[in-house]
Design a protein around this motif. Structure first.
Motif, PDB file in Angstrom:
ATOM      1  N   LEU A   8       0.785  -1.157   0.029  1.00 25.72           N
ATOM      2  CA  LEU A   8       0.152  -0.071  -0.126  1.00 25.72           C
ATOM      3  C   LEU A   8       0.774   1.144  -0.080  1.00 25.72           C
ATOM      4  CD1 LEU A   8      -2.569  -1.121   2.875  1.00 25.72           C
ATOM      5  CD2 LEU A   8      -2.798  -1.392   0.096  1.00 25.72           C
ATOM      6  N   ALA A   9       0.717   2.002  -1.214  1.00 28.02           N
ATOM      7  CA  ALA A   9       1.850   2.987  -1.227  1.00 28.02           C
ATOM      8  C   ALA A   9       0.866   4.137  -1.805  1.00 28.02           C
ATOM      9  CB  ALA A   9       2.902   3.000  -2.218  1.00 28.02           C
ATOM     10  N   GLY A  10      -0.381   4.132  -1.635  1.00 30.39           N
ATOM     11  CA  GLY A  10      -1.168   5.209  -2.347  1.00 30.39           C
ATOM     12  C   GLY A  10      -1.629   6.394  -1.436  1.00 30.39           C
ATOM     13  N   GLY A  11      -1.127   6.483  -0.177  1.00 33.85           N
ATOM     14  CA  GLY A  11      -1.567   7.673   0.612  1.00 33.85           C
ATOM     15  C   GLY A  11      -0.787   9.143   0.068  1.00 33.85           C
ATOM     16  N   LEU A  12      -0.977   9.913   0.945  1.00 38.24           N
ATOM     17  CA  LEU A  12      -0.604  11.422   0.417  1.00 38.24           C
ATOM     18  C   LEU A  12       0.616  11.794   1.254  1.00 38.24           C
ATOM     19  CD1 LEU A  12      -3.890  13.007   0.368  1.00 38.24           C
ATOM     20  CD2 LEU A  12      -2.886  12.348  -1.644  1.00 38.24           C
TER      21      LEU A  12
END
Length: 195
Positions: A8-12
């Protein structure tokens, strides 16, 4: 092994000033390279969840999938993207790991897979709260993706709001097994304690 994994690398990365937090260097490797090295031996395949221009991850030589739910819906949207990829490739189970947690357990998949409930989450012991879930680290039955999509479309964003409704199991790991890097201070601490 019948699992694949999503990173999971979709954060801001707002507490780090934005950008791709996984690209921060820790020693001679980026955080995301360390995560890839740890999860790859534990599963049959690895996919990366990210948003924006996906071509910026070409050097990692992994498939990259974006959230299908608009508006940065959080980690659950990344899990859903991973589930959809897993379903397309014939996997029944998905392991999720976070791109900013470079030293999670080497037996994560093995320990989570000992439980056959539809959702199994990692947790750590806490002297006051008993146990603290680490909800970005989990094992997810891919068949739940339609239910998860419906929940996200209904506005659910908190991971455990959804996982508890699925009868989640928590697996207790060590106290410091999921140290994640959210701030420049965290990165400095990790540099000092790099083994």
């Amino acid at each position: 092994m019948t699992e694949c994994a999503v990173i999971l690398a979709g954060g801001l990365a707002s507490r780090m000033g934005g950008g791709d937090k996984g690209r921060l260097m820790l020693g001679d490797q980026s955080l995301i390279e360390r995560v890839i090295d740890r999860i790859t031996p534990q599963v049959e395949a690895v996919v990366l969840n990210a948003n924006g221009d996906l071509s910026r991850f070409e050097d990692l030589e992994l498939p990259v999938v974006a959230d299908s739910v608009p508006g940065y819906a959080g980690p659950l949207a990344g899990v859903l993207a991973g589930m959809d990829w897993a379903a397309q490739h014939g996997y029944d189970w998905l392991i999720s790991v976070a791109a900013d947690t470079p030293s999670f357990p080497l037996d994560l998949t093995e320990r989570l897979s000992e439980h056959n409930t539809p959702v199994v989450l990692a947790a750590t012991p806490d002297p006051t709260r008993g146990r603290v879930p680490q909800p970005t680290f989990g094992r997810w039955q891919v068949a739940l993706r339609h239910d998860l999509r419906a929940a996200l479309n209904d506005g659910v964003r908190k991971i455990r709001q959804w996982t508890q409704a699925q009868g989640e199991t928590l697996v207790i790991f060590g106290e410091d097994d999921f140290f994640n890097i959210n701030t420049p201070e965290d990165l400095a601490w990790a540099e000092q304690h790099l083994k």
